[in-house]
Design a protein around this motif. Sequence first.
Motif, PDB file in Angstrom:
ATOM      1  N   UNK A  19      26.016  76.756 -29.092  1.00 24.71           N
ATOM      2  CA  UNK A  19      25.211  77.858 -29.954  1.00 24.71           C
ATOM      3  C   UNK A  19      26.205  78.861 -30.181  1.00 24.71           C
ATOM      4  N   UNK A  20      26.960  79.225 -29.026  1.00 25.53           N
ATOM      5  CA  UNK A  20      28.123  80.177 -29.247  1.00 25.53           C
ATOM      6  C   UNK A  20      29.273  79.750 -30.122  1.00 25.53           C
ATOM      7  N   UNK A  21      29.445  78.645 -30.044  1.00 27.39           N
ATOM      8  CA  UNK A  21      30.365  78.032 -31.278  1.00 27.39           C
ATOM      9  C   UNK A  21      30.125  78.493 -32.579  1.00 27.39           C
ATOM     10  N   UNK A  22      28.830  78.494 -33.008  1.00 28.11           N
ATOM     11  CA  UNK A  22      28.560  78.565 -34.520  1.00 28.11           C
ATOM     12  C   UNK A  22      28.286  80.132 -34.834  1.00 28.11           C
ATOM     13  N   UNK A  23      28.338  81.050 -33.867  1.00 27.77           N
ATOM     14  CA  UNK A  23      28.342  82.376 -33.988  1.00 27.77           C
ATOM     15  C   UNK A  23      29.589  83.130 -33.935  1.00 27.77           C
TER      16      UNK A  23
ATOM     17  N   UNK B  10      24.110  74.455 -20.247  1.00 28.02           N
ATOM     18  CA  UNK B  10      25.295  75.240 -20.235  1.00 28.02           C
ATOM     19  C   UNK B  10      26.211  74.754 -21.519  1.00 28.02           C
ATOM     20  N   UNK B  11      26.186  73.423 -21.735  1.00 28.88           N
ATOM     21  CA  UNK B  11      26.950  72.883 -22.848  1.00 28.88           C
ATOM     22  C   UNK B  11      26.117  73.173 -24.073  1.00 28.88           C
TER      23      UNK B  11
ATOM     24  N   UNK C  24      24.422  82.126 -19.078  1.00 33.42           N
ATOM     25  CA  UNK C  24      24.884  82.575 -20.400  1.00 33.42           C
ATOM     26  C   UNK C  24      26.418  83.105 -20.309  1.00 33.42           C
ATOM     27  N   UNK C  25      26.982  83.662 -19.077  1.00 26.97           N
ATOM     28  CA  UNK C  25      28.257  83.883 -19.087  1.00 26.97           C
ATOM     29  C   UNK C  25      29.250  82.783 -19.089  1.00 26.97           C
ATOM     30  N   UNK C  26      28.675  81.631 -18.495  1.00 31.55           N
ATOM     31  CA  UNK C  26      29.568  80.547 -18.317  1.00 31.55           C
ATOM     32  C   UNK C  26      29.476  79.836 -19.797  1.00 31.55           C
TER      33      UNK C  26
END
Length: 199
Positions: free
Chosen positions: A130-134, A124-125, A174-176
């Motif tokens: 990965x979400x942070x950089x997109x 999750x972390x 992914x949602x989390x």
Amino acid sequence: MSDDHAHVQEFFAARAAGWDTRFPDDGPAYEAAVADLGLREGDRVLDAGCGTGRALPPLRAAVGPSGVVLGADLTPAMLEAAVRAGRGREGRLLLTDVAALPLCSESLDAVFAAGLIAHLPQPEDNLRELARVVRPGGVLALFHPIGRAALAARHGRRITPDDLRAEPNLRSLLSASGWRLTSYADEDARFLALAVRSN
């Protein structure tokens, strides 16, 4: 380095030299998965856990000469194998942990990750990083050139209900972590889950 990281690095370092020869027919599956990312000329994309860089040539072809292609991996021997295979010319290789990327927030359009999720110590972390950089609306592809059942059989195991890549588990994970699952394929010939970065 954590024990988890040391174990992953040791596992892949021991296999880096012969990695590509073990899976010589995976090229078309990588190309098809990259095509499903929907990249455009000039896009910025990361191959997270790039290994020997097998996805780098199709990623470069998709974003063209004006795009940015990065390959990040924790294992020096894998990146060295990527360079020996000539794939270092397709993008910039980074020796780094995908759990702590040296990249600005929202600096990428997409992340491609082949076989990565099974090796994430804190899924999750790590997916949140990965979400942070997109950028919002950017895309994540979680790929494997064979499906879950075929991969389990290759390792003499069966799929269990707690498998992270089972659709309900993956959707929730992914949602989390800042993603919304948009497509899921688990076939003998490939596994591909696509997700969009939530706002």
